[in-house]
Design an enzyme around this catalytic site. Structure first.
Site, PDB file in Angstrom:
ATOM      1  N   GLU A  66       2.316  -5.710  13.793  1.00 58.05           N
ATOM      2  CA  GLU A  66       1.168  -5.742  14.713  1.00 58.05           C
ATOM      3  C   GLU A  66       0.505  -7.126  14.607  1.00 58.05           C
ATOM      4  OE1 GLU A  66      -1.842  -2.927  13.656  1.00 58.05           O
ATOM      5  OE2 GLU A  66      -2.885  -3.097  15.570  1.00 58.05           O
ATOM      6  N   ARG A 115       0.820  -1.216   0.000  1.00 58.44           N
ATOM      7  CA  ARG A 115       0.000   0.000   0.000  1.00 58.44           C
ATOM      8  C   ARG A 115       0.854   1.266   0.000  1.00 58.44           C
ATOM      9  NH1 ARG A 115      -2.692  -3.662   3.092  1.00 58.44           N
ATOM     10  NH2 ARG A 115      -1.711  -2.868   4.967  1.00 58.44           N
TER      11      ARG A 115
HETATM   12  P1  AMP Z   1       3.984  -1.679  11.936  1.00 59.37           P
HETATM   13  O1  AMP Z   1       5.271  -2.279  11.494  1.00 59.37           O
HETATM   14  O2  AMP Z   1       3.404  -2.384  13.120  1.00 59.37           O
HETATM   15  O3  AMP Z   1       4.099  -0.188  12.134  1.00 59.37           O
HETATM   16  O4  AMP Z   1       2.936  -1.927  10.781  1.00 59.37           O
HETATM   17  C1  AMP Z   1       2.904  -1.120   9.670  1.00 59.37           C
HETATM   18  C2  AMP Z   1       2.634  -1.888   8.410  1.00 59.37           C
HETATM   19  O5  AMP Z   1       1.630  -2.874   8.590  1.00 59.37           O
HETATM   20  C3  AMP Z   1       2.154  -0.943   7.351  1.00 59.37           C
HETATM   21  O6  AMP Z   1       2.848  -1.241   6.141  1.00 59.37           O
HETATM   22  C4  AMP Z   1       0.678  -1.204   7.231  1.00 59.37           C
HETATM   23  O7  AMP Z   1       0.313  -1.340   5.888  1.00 59.37           O
HETATM   24  C5  AMP Z   1       0.409  -2.487   7.985  1.00 59.37           C
HETATM   25  N1  AMP Z   1      -0.551  -2.340   9.093  1.00 59.37           N
HETATM   26  C6  AMP Z   1      -0.291  -2.523  10.407  1.00 59.37           C
HETATM   27  N2  AMP Z   1      -1.390  -2.369  11.143  1.00 59.37           N
HETATM   28  C7  AMP Z   1      -2.378  -2.070  10.287  1.00 59.37           C
HETATM   29  C8  AMP Z   1      -3.774  -1.782  10.447  1.00 59.37           C
HETATM   30  N3  AMP Z   1      -4.367  -1.781  11.642  1.00 59.37           N
HETATM   31  N4  AMP Z   1      -4.482  -1.524   9.335  1.00 59.37           N
HETATM   32  C9  AMP Z   1      -3.899  -1.518   8.119  1.00 59.37           C
HETATM   33  N5  AMP Z   1      -2.596  -1.777   7.911  1.00 59.37           N
HETATM   34  C10 AMP Z   1      -1.846  -2.058   8.977  1.00 59.37           C
END
Ligand code: AMP
Length: 176
Positions: free
Chosen positions: A101, A64
């Protein structure tokens, strides 16, 4: 257009509970992307803080992040560098593993993605725990990039991802 406000953009982001795992509220940005005015406004506002700062390449995180980074790169007159999931790039890469996450993952970029010392902006859709952005920043610096900052469409404040990338100029258009 007459200028969508932060609230306008928020109404085009749909919460999907328990996707892709129980307990996660997935932020679905596809309604925003498919709305021409909102998409344009999003790109304009993501690029805004970095205008005139000499950004040479915009790095987007698969997948995305690509949809946003490409527009921002065009706005800033910069090149585009894809930071991809493991195994997708054809030549020599620098890679990093990290926890999400909702799981674990690994990303990589070409070792010669840009010249050493290039001014780089990182763009992604969501800042959640910050693991993805941290991994991408590590890779970009290993390549030799001078990171100007990081721009997100959405920041999930309660996950405190910003703390993981403290020291970088970090912007987000919308926070929850
Ligand atoms: P993080 O590494 O935990 O900051 O996660 C970020 C990545 O995971 C990004 O590339 C987002 O596209 C995806 N992501 C994590 N949590 C979500 C969420 N609640 N909704 C959509 N995309 C998420």
């Amino acid at each position: 257009m007459t200028g969508a406000t932060a609230m306008d953009l928020k109404t085009l982001i749909k919460d999907v509970p328990d996707y892709p795992k129980k307990g996660i509220i997935f932020k679905d940005i596809t309604p925003l992307l498919s709305d021409a005015r909102a998409y344009e406004e999003t790109i304009t506002r993501l690029a805004e803080p970095w205008k005139g700062k000499g950004v040479q390449v915009v790095a987007g995180i698969e997948s995305r992040g690509f949809l946003l980074a490409a527009g921002v790169a065009l706005k800033l007159g910069a090149g585009l560098v894809p930071v991809r999931k493991s195994g997708k790039l054809p030549r020599a890469v620098f890679g990093e593993s990290y926890s999400l996450e909702y799981g674990t993952a690994a990303i990589e970029a070409h070792q010669d993605a840009f010249p050493k010392g290039a001014k780089v902006l990182l763009v992604d859709d969501v800042l959640a725990t910050g693991g993805t952005a941290k991994a991408a920043l590590t890779i970009l610096e290993r390549i030799g990039g001078k990171v100007m900052g990081v721009s997100f469409l959405i920041e999930l404040d309660f996950l405190k991802g910003r703390e993981k990338i403290s020291g970088y100029d970090c912007r987000a258009l919308i926070s929850y």
